[in-house]
Design an enzyme around this catalytic site. Sequence first.
Site, PDB file in Angstrom:
ATOM      1  N   LYS A  20      52.596  22.615  36.326  1.00 23.82           N
ATOM      2  CA  LYS A  20      53.640  22.696  37.531  1.00 23.82           C
ATOM      3  C   LYS A  20      54.163  22.490  38.712  1.00 23.82           C
ATOM      4  O   LYS A  20      54.208  22.922  39.355  1.00 23.82           O
ATOM      5  CB  LYS A  20      52.164  22.038  37.798  1.00 23.82           C
ATOM      6  CG  LYS A  20      51.144  21.986  39.278  1.00 23.82           C
ATOM      7  CD  LYS A  20      50.181  20.978  39.049  1.00 23.82           C
ATOM      8  CE  LYS A  20      50.394  20.197  39.092  1.00 23.82           C
ATOM      9  NZ  LYS A  20      49.657  19.128  38.650  1.00 23.82           N
ATOM     10  N   ARG A  94      42.969  18.058  44.054  1.00 20.72           N
ATOM     11  CA  ARG A  94      42.488  17.217  43.797  1.00 20.72           C
ATOM     12  C   ARG A  94      41.318  17.785  43.622  1.00 20.72           C
ATOM     13  O   ARG A  94      40.004  17.320  42.278  1.00 20.72           O
ATOM     14  CB  ARG A  94      42.913  16.621  42.670  1.00 20.72           C
ATOM     15  CG  ARG A  94      43.265  16.170  41.849  1.00 20.72           C
ATOM     16  CD  ARG A  94      43.981  16.637  40.873  1.00 20.72           C
ATOM     17  NE  ARG A  94      45.113  15.430  39.807  1.00 20.72           N
ATOM     18  CZ  ARG A  94      46.402  15.483  39.303  1.00 20.72           C
ATOM     19  NH1 ARG A  94      47.071  16.194  40.110  1.00 20.72           N
ATOM     20  NH2 ARG A  94      46.450  14.124  38.873  1.00 20.72           N
TER      21      ARG A  94
HETATM   22  P1  AMP Z   1      50.889  13.993  38.383  1.00 21.94           P
HETATM   23  O1  AMP Z   1      52.391  13.633  38.994  1.00 21.94           O
HETATM   24  O2  AMP Z   1      50.018  15.309  39.480  1.00 21.94           O
HETATM   25  O3  AMP Z   1      50.545  14.265  37.023  1.00 21.94           O
HETATM   26  O4  AMP Z   1      49.790  12.386  38.813  1.00 21.94           O
HETATM   27  C1  AMP Z   1      49.812  11.543  38.239  1.00 21.94           C
HETATM   28  C2  AMP Z   1      48.839  10.677  38.354  1.00 21.94           C
HETATM   29  O5  AMP Z   1      48.737  10.556  40.142  1.00 21.94           O
HETATM   30  C3  AMP Z   1      47.252  11.402  38.278  1.00 21.94           C
HETATM   31  O6  AMP Z   1      46.774  10.702  37.078  1.00 21.94           O
HETATM   32  C4  AMP Z   1      46.249  10.641  39.682  1.00 21.94           C
HETATM   33  O7  AMP Z   1      46.018   9.309  38.919  1.00 21.94           O
HETATM   34  C5  AMP Z   1      46.928  10.989  40.391  1.00 21.94           C
HETATM   35  N1  AMP Z   1      47.508  11.516  41.329  1.00 21.94           N
HETATM   36  C6  AMP Z   1      47.879  12.908  41.760  1.00 21.94           C
HETATM   37  N2  AMP Z   1      47.471  13.206  42.748  1.00 21.94           N
HETATM   38  C7  AMP Z   1      46.554  13.126  42.950  1.00 21.94           C
HETATM   39  C8  AMP Z   1      45.015  13.229  43.799  1.00 21.94           C
HETATM   40  N3  AMP Z   1      44.956  14.744  44.468  1.00 21.94           N
HETATM   41  N4  AMP Z   1      44.391  12.780  43.999  1.00 21.94           N
HETATM   42  C9  AMP Z   1      44.340  11.102  43.446  1.00 21.94           C
HETATM   43  N5  AMP Z   1      44.681  11.086  42.213  1.00 21.94           N
HETATM   44  C10 AMP Z   1      46.182  11.782  42.542  1.00 21.94           C
END
Ligand code: AMP
Length: 229
Positions: A20, A94
């Site tokens: 992504k 999300r």
């Molecule tokens: P990512 O870099 O998108 O994998 O996000 C890393 C971490 O941030 C995730 O494992 C969640 O703990 C938190 N996170 C990111 N986006 C969201 C969201 N929209 N809602 C809740 N937690 C989020």
Amino acid sequence: MGTCRQLLRAVIMGSPGSGKHTLSSLIIKHFQLKKVSSGDLLRDNVLRDTEIGVLAKAFMDQGKLIPDDIMIRLAFQELKNLTQYSWLLCGFPRTLPQAEALNRVHQIHLVMNLNVPFEVIMQRLAARWIHPASGRVYNLEFSPPKVVGVDDLTGEPLIKREDDRPETLIKRLKAYEDQTKPVLEYYQKKGVLETFSGTETSNLWPYIHACLQTKLPQISQHPHEEKCL
Ligand code: AMP
């Protein structure tokens, strides 16, 4: 009289390790969109030790999602500065409450969903290392650092993201699937969902590019054009 153009409001969805971030970087470069990544916003707050950062770190380290009210506040704060621009949301919304909150403020035109097999994702994330200060990401398989374990630009050591460790990872993938299923259904019903299935980011890109081009005739590719309703 000038043509009436609308700004693009797009979302890209995909589990951790689905490509992504790479795909969203390609999209914003080719179509001149502003990117808002929830993961980057959160990590930035963690690094700066802000109130939200301290709160978020505890959830992120356990592979849990940040509570909706905090996440919505953070995302909206960022979007307030981007009303003049076409944008792409990456990692947000999300959960269904996040999608519903977003819908109250913005009409979303396109949701691109990346569907990548579980085994491919596990393999990819096991090979991922980061430079914590800059957020630069290396992958030992496709984009290794020049010297193993060391950041190319600063020479500082690379680390594994706390939430990329296998135990945390399985929890993150499961949470991702549970939380996003209703979001995908929600956007499917609205008729804006496009799903792209595959294992390689480079194979998905031409389809995503073609899709965006078909959606763009009425949407401005120029960042400064005013919204016209
Ligand atoms: P990512 O870099 O998108 O994998 O996000 C890393 C971490 O941030 C995730 O494992 C969640 O703990 C938190 N996170 C990111 N986006 C969201 C969201 N929209 N809602 C809740 N937690 C989020």
